[in-house]
Design an enzyme around this catalytic site. Structure first.
Site, PDB file in Angstrom:
ATOM      1  N   HIS A  79       0.817  -1.228  -0.064  1.00  0.00           N
ATOM      2  CA  HIS A  79       0.257  -0.003  -0.058  1.00  0.00           C
ATOM      3  C   HIS A  79       0.840   1.267  -0.054  1.00  0.00           C
ATOM      4  CE1 HIS A  79      -2.340   3.167   2.073  1.00  0.00           C
ATOM      5  NE2 HIS A  79      -3.353   2.709   1.185  1.00  0.00           N
TER       6      HIS A  79
ATOM      7  N   CYS B 152      -3.103  12.607 -23.110  1.00  0.00           N
ATOM      8  CA  CYS B 152      -2.895  13.608 -22.336  1.00  0.00           C
ATOM      9  C   CYS B 152      -3.294  13.156 -20.692  1.00  0.00           C
ATOM     10  CB  CYS B 152      -3.376  14.976 -22.367  1.00  0.00           C
ATOM     11  SG  CYS B 152      -5.266  14.805 -22.421  1.00  0.00           S
TER      12      CYS B 152
END
Lengths: 656, 656
Positions: free
Chosen positions: A212, A610
């Site tokens: 994590h 993008c």
């Protein structure tokens, strides 16, 4: 079997044909007399520098030098070697292409070109965008005194220094007070998110590159060292202990190197990266620094070879200027929502809460001159280069107070008898505009259609600023981008509105409308599927691969990256996070479908991307193969994108 | 030009070859002596029943009867006719296939079959699922005294009676007190949502079938009349006024007919639908009621013709029993989350908040026998038919208190000095589990992987219940369905867990594992794209077209249907809501892609659909063409799905 432990005329050693750390030419390695192979590594006695061998056994040394040359000519690369001398006779145990640092990768590649062993195309294949990215981070001063505490996994690159804290609230509190902190945990979970944001870096004793902490830190671009297993982290006692019993308490300073995983006691001085200075436009560096010279030479070759253009995601004139020094060839994404924050937020709030067209128009009229200023600065900075401006995209309630916070505020005020009617009305509006799933709500082009005049105001600012700057003699190439289109009818509606605004007198130059293009984001699976229809209107497609990943997979980055992603990476359900590197099987197929279908209808359809994938090495190769025209990414990722675009072109044999 | 106004031996009239209201054979129409065409419609004088013409001008009447027979034989359908008699000579002005009520459509179609004019395939094409759906609603008593107030648009079918209220809070308050209310607004907006849920029906004076009120009401299955423009709605004065000045105040009762748009003063008695009674299994109706006989006959033909099977979305044994009387041929979707509500919610809360594996296992162990009971009841009800059970799908925090509500509660309690530690901890947990976009978060298979033991418990209940019921001699065919799969690795992980549970001794019958299938929902665009991989594991695909629509378009039904959808429908961006009728261009292409790719790998892959589109007429035709095996829908939509599946098969010439 040969023996290096048959006396002082025997010995064993390791050798590199060049310095694997800096890439410098010369003799590098270690030698240990009267010893067997593993003794060198085990550190039972101090080894000698390999150069000492010349003094001890010149014949063997000379022979070794000859062999090293032979090996380099054969492998055309830096080699590492294990050898043994048995009673004055040299034996080679093994050799292989040697591991090296990022810096050595660049310098060695250029040396090999100079030596005629490889050509520049090959040199380009010998380096990677990941190595270049590492070279662009500030790093700890190599020459500083450092006390190594431990080494963990290099989970997210960079060099971070700060006072140790053991929980998220403390991290937030001390960071708010202006202190630099490092968040130290056994492992992190979603509760630690605020602390991770507040900290300079993150250090955990559990979990690896897919934990994590690692996944979230990389997502944030935050330095992290994970799985430093020698450390015992005791959150309750607010201290950590290493295997030798050294203790570090809350408030003590540590320095962590996310590039190599090292953790040092105390503050280690950080030095700026010369490669970064070079990209930022400092001159003269290439003449004085081998590494910078090598980077410069390889970047020039990549630029010459690549077919993909590289643009920047930037929202201000200042960012655009920076981006040009990094090599941006246009703006691929100017997010207008960032222009609506700060002092202007109040105007936007008025716009959102407007109950009449009159109120709405007043708010829009106040925003217009500010938007014109924004675009003017960007056009000037990007003179002669295309600028893609995305019309407002996020849900409007992002500009309003948070529903939960405001509900609490109102409830407490009511309890105290201090509730104002104004506050109560604001809450009613916020509740009305609240969405269960804002990512899937009233945003993008839907907003442009639902809020009359909003997009017209933005297009007015785009074209009037362009007209004014063009009148100064500056070449402007605005590209108006409509976000979140799912059906061509949406684009048609907005295109009609754009056409009206473009024809307004204030938008004309010498009586003619400003040169511009109209295009759309492809960020919904449906848009990719019906691309042929959309291309009838759109002059360009820009793939918003972040949103396209979210909708194709049905998960939102903010929610899932900090929840189940590390489980998925650790159990191998994911090889890599699809937000880090494009999922070519799913999302990539949609990119290809949209590209084919769009270009079938409009042969000169401009195709770009993008999302942050534009700066990811593997993804850049995919975009090259998919036939895109450009990638666009944040300023600091531009060099990586340029390099990888060059590598993709030379690897596939279609260099420009 | 002919003239009907040349004296009493002239006249004009309209005629139907059968009763367009009931479909009964006979002479229906109006005649007006000494008048021109528009006079009949204008109502300047009272018209005569067409049968009177026989007395007035027997020759013309007989000729008209002959012509009507000729026309019916030609058109093979009910016709309507305009005619004029000029001084005893009959002239036909025009004829066309006549409009008719839903009831007439069924009865006329069967009459025409009996008369040899059409065959049963053609009869099936002459009726629609929408007509059948209308016949299944209760309706106002035709024979009751009714005072028509006005007529608006028939926005959402049904018959609703209630006391008029003019705002959402009043609707909610009075409905809670047990009163039946009708929400009356000029037009509705998202603020009215709670009121619409609380009300029996909705009446607006503005907007048409695509208005907010109409779209939302249809989504809820709530009766609505919209755009009753003669009404002046004064919300502040709490009254409405019609064009004749009649006033209706808050609390007065109105009756609205969403099927024809009529609004009556006072309470009109509602009668149950005989067609509904027939589907609910009442016997003997078909012998005594022409309409029911016609419906019965056409349904039997549709059932014989259709290739698509029709299943039900049902979560209890009771619903399953109902569904079988409606013709369900299996359960296509049993949502286990509905079983986790009510009294069991507390167990689920414990499960969600568990901090240790031990706590979690205790909660799971408590749920297991309850789940076994659930499935046992369903298996018994569906004896011999397949039952598809979906493992838990929604985000876990749906079983916890709402973040905003709880935050307010905690803040107020703190203010009063009454805050308990327990409440504070609960808030911390709720905050930790809160997601910005729960639709795109930790749900579906992700939950199954993230919460150890959850899916195993459910599969245990599925197989143990199946083993027990099979031991009773009842044939059981469970199909275990894994939701929200995006990549085959997820399904592999769950399939491995299922295999372990299925082999447990308690799940065996005579030492063998219970017959079962493992499959997946296809509800993410990515799942459709990588269907070939998924089909390596999955024995069936069930398209969750509601979620697939949400992700393909990037909008969530709850958020957008009540915000911009009516704008989109009114401006024509949408022809129809993609949640009502499947978007065949976008979502439909993904269904086709998944079907092809899946069946290429596994030829006998079973394909079904379990979104509400399974009961939508147009969508059913698409699913037939796409080659699916079955559609699954809510119980009351089953007859519509059966009828349309039959129509699709006969229309495409591949009737079963």
């Amino acid at each position: 079997m040969v023996f290096g432990n048959l006396g002082m005329d025997s010995g064993t050693g390791v050798a590199f044909t060049r310095d694997p750390s800096s890439g410098a030419r010369g003799v590098y390695g270690d030698y240990l007399q009267n010893a067997q192979g593993e003794d060198v590594v085990a550190g039972i006695r101090n080894t000698l520098a390999l150069t000492e061998l010349e003094r001890l056994d010149k014949a063997s040394y000379d022979q070794l030098m000859d062999i090293m040359t032979t090996l380099e000519n054969h492998y055309r690369d830096l080699c590492d070697i294990e050898f043994t001398i048995e009673r004055g006779k040299l034996w080679m145990l093994q050799t292989r292409v040697g591991k090296r640092t990022a810096a050595a990768a660049f310098t060695v590649a250029c040396q090999l070109v100079d030596e005629g062993l490889i050509d520049m195309d090959e040199a380009l294949q010998r380096v990677t965008g990941a190595q270049l990215a590492n070279l662009m981070f500030p790093r700890f001063d190599r020459d500083a005194e450092k006390e190594l505490l431990t080494t963990g996994m290099n989970a997210s690159p960079g060099a971070a220094v700060g006072a140790v804290v053991f929980d998220s609230p403390t991290a937030v509190r001390r960071a708010k007070a202006g202190e630099k902190v490092l968040l130290v945990r056994r492992e992190t979970n979603p509760d630690d998110l605020d602390g991770m944001i507040a900290a300079e870096g993150v250090l955990t004793s559990r979990g690896g590159r897919t934990s994590h902490a690692a996944v979230v830190a990389r997502g944030m671009g935050k330095t992290a060292v994970c799985g430093a297993e020698e450390l015992e982290v005791d959150v309750k006692a607010r201290k950590l202990t290493d295997s030798r019993g050294r203790e570090v308490s809350e408030g003590d300073v540590l320095s962590i190197d996310g590039t190599n995983g090292e953790v040092y006691l105390g503050e280690v001085p950080v030095v700026a990266s010369p490669v970064m200075a070079y990209f930022e436009g400092s001159t003269g560096l290439a003449e004085n620094d081998d590494l910078v010279a090598a980077v410069d030479r390889i970047m020039r070759h990549a630029d010459a070879a690549r077919r993909l253009r590289v643009r920047v995601n930037a929202d201000t004139g200042e960012d655009c200027t920076t981006a040009r020094t990094f090599g941006a060839e246009g703006v691929g994404l100017c997010r207008t929502e960032h222009m609506f924050l700060g002092e202007r937020r109040e105007l936007v709030e008025t716009l959102v809460l407007a109950e009449t067209q009159d109120e709405r128009e007043k708010a829009l009229a106040a925003l217009l001159p500010l938007q014109i200023e924004d675009f003017t600065a960007i056009y000037r900075a990007m003179e002669g280069l295309p600028v893609t401006i995305r019309l407002l995209d996020p849900p409007l309630h992002e500009f309003l107070p948070d529903l939960t916070d405001l509900s609490v505020e109102v409830a407490v005020a009511r309890e105290r008898g201090e509730l104002t009617e104004e506050k109560e009305e604001l809450l009613a509006s916020v509740r009305r505009l609240h969405e269960e799933n804002p990512m899937l709500g009233l945003r993008g082009v839907r907003l442009g259609i639902a809020v009359p005049g909003l997009y017209a105001m933005q297009v007015r600012a785009i074209t009037r600023a362009a007209a004014a700057v063009a009148a100064e003699g500056v070449a402007v190439l605005p590209e108006i981008m409509v976000p979140l289109v799912g059906t061509v009818q949406e684009l048609q509606a907005v295109a009609a509105e754009i056409a009206d605004v473009v024809a307004e007198p204030e938008s004309l130059v010498d009586g003619r409308s400003v040169e511009h293009q109209i295009g759309t984001m492809i960020e919904l699976p449906r848009a990719a599927l019906v691309a042929a229809q959309i291309a009838e209107i759109a002059q360009f497609f820009s793939f918003g691969t972040n949103d396209l990943t979210q909708t194709t997979w049905g998960f939102s980055r903010d929610d899932v990256e900090s929840s189940f992603f590390s489980d998925y990476l650790e159990t191998g359900i994911f090889g890599v996070s699809p937000f880090e590197s494009l999922d070519t099987e799913g999302v990539g197929e949609l990119v290809e479908i949209a590209s084919w279908r769009g270009r079938e209808v409009r042969h000169d359809l401009k195709l770009g991307i993008c999302g942050e994938h534009g700066g990811d090495p593997d993804s850049v190769h995919f975009f090259h193969r998919a036939g895109l025209d450009y990638v666009s990414c944040s300023p600091f990722r531009i060099p990586v994108a340029r390099l990888e675009a060059g590598r993709a072109a030379t690897a596939s044999g279609d260099a420009g």
